[in-house]
Design an enzyme around this catalytic site. Structure first.
Site: not given
Ligand code: NAD
Length: 347
Positions: A79, A177, A179
């Site tokens: 990551k 959220g 998104g």
């Protein structure tokens, strides 16, 4: 030596890329490459400190190891974190500097989208570096619909385990959220008759959810204590903590956000409150399953992705059952399963 920052794990490698003139501070963390090359998205986020960015990268890359192992993918865990505000500090020059870093790491770390990094950014990077997945040009494109589908089937598996039925009609779900993933999840939940409560920092998104799904809007942390059956975190991580867990009314937590538990003890806190937790890196694996399909012989074929994403429900059911049998938390069982897979491969 950053191992102490993360408590217990030894990551294989961590790199810092810094180009102050072009506004880049990037941390690339590779947790393991035992199962394959380390793949994981790049998060562009204005962390409060450099150390906070490093810790985020360490945790997220470890989560990618567990996620890919449990999903049965030939990938390790990596990551990247770029410490910047994606709305105001993400410039072509900064992304060019990051592409140079990716070039230097080619073969060791493969990136994709994450919070703050868009499809267009992935395409931009892919023109300059070889190790970028999830692009629109010859890649698998946006992973979010697959993440949302995996989260949806995983949420239903949790409901079935808890109540004996996965009928969503009238089931009250709070989605934090709205998104890419949260919105798509709401569409699926609404289509099957769930009653939605939502929140987002963006008032345009919540207003649209009220209009399209008849969702009730709540502000900020009120989503945690919403009077619902299921809480689906789809914003950022760390929302399940000693402070918030006592406030939950939901009996199931099943959502897409990474790193939902603020600390390892929070899994136990959920159990003590009788709340079933779908481990984040198991339920949100749809995106990486889709990206991994790019690496198959013969190239990306969406037909191979759909059944693998559907299997997230079975994997979660197996974890819930083992947790019941062994009297352990679901996150402890998931981590044990992932580590067993990695250790077997290491041998
Ligand atoms: P996104 O950036 O598209 O959406 C995040 C949304 O959360 C935004 O609308 C933002 O305004 C909102 N938000 C941020 N903080 C909030 C807060 N405190 N309260 C309410 N709303 C808040 O991100 P996404 O791609 O939908 O991902 C959502 C989560 O799922 C992230 O944790 C991400 O790491 C995880 N995830 C995403 C994918 C994927 O394929 N996109 C895959 C695996 C995991």
């Amino acid at each position: 030596d950053v191992a102490h920052l993360d408590g217990f794990d030894h990551h294989e490698q961590v790199w810092l890329g810094r180009d102050t003139a072009r506004g880049l501070t990037a941390i690339v963390s590779v947790h393991t490459t035992v199962l394959g090359p380390a793949l994981g998205g790049t998060r562009i986020w204005p962390h409060m400190s450099f150390e906070a960015g490093v810790i985020d990268a360490l945790r997220l890359s470890r989560g990618m190891t567990f996620k890919s192992a449990i999903a049965g993918l030939p990938l390790g865990g990596g990551k990247a974190v770029i410490i910047a505000d994606a709305r105001t500090e993400k410039t072509p020059a900064m992304l060019e500097a990051y592409a140079e870093m990716l070039n230097a790491l080619a073969g060791q770390y493969i990136t994709a989208e994450d919070v703050g990094m868009t499809l267009a950014d992935a395409d931009f990077l892919a023109e300059r570096a070889p190790n970028v997945s999830g692009t629109t040009k010859g890649g698998s494109g946006n992973p979010s619909p697959f993440t949302a589908e995996g989260t949806f089937v995983g949420l239903k598996a949790a409901l079935r385990h808890r109540t004996g039925s996965d009928d969503l009609a009238g089931v009250r779900v709070a989605v934090q959220g709205l998104g890419s993933v949260g919105w798509s999840l709401c569409q699926k939940l609404h289509a099957e008759g769930a009653v939605l409560t939502v929140c987002d920092l963006d008032a345009v998104r919540t207003a649209r959810a009220a209009e399209q799904f008849g969702a009730m809007i709540v502000e900020g942390n009120a989503i945690i204590s919403a009077d619902v059956d299921i809480f689906a975190p789809c914003a950022l991580g760390g929302m399940l903590s000693a402070d918030t867990i006592p406030l939950l009314k939901a009996k199931i937590v099943a959502g897409a956000a990474n790193n939902q538990l603020a600390t390892a003890e929070d899994g136990q806190r959920l159990v003590e409150r009788g709340i079933l937790y779908a481990p984040d890196y198991v339920i949100n694996a749809g995106g990486v399953i889709n990206v991994a399909a790019e690496m198959a012989d013969g190239g990306y074929d969406v037909a191979t992705v759909t059944p693998r994403v559907a299997r997230i429900a079975d994997t979660l059911t197996a974890i819930f059952q083992r947790a019941d049998r062994e009297g352990r938390t679901t996150d402890a069982v998931a981590e044990a399963m992932a580590r067993e897979i990695v250790e077997e491969a290491r041998k």
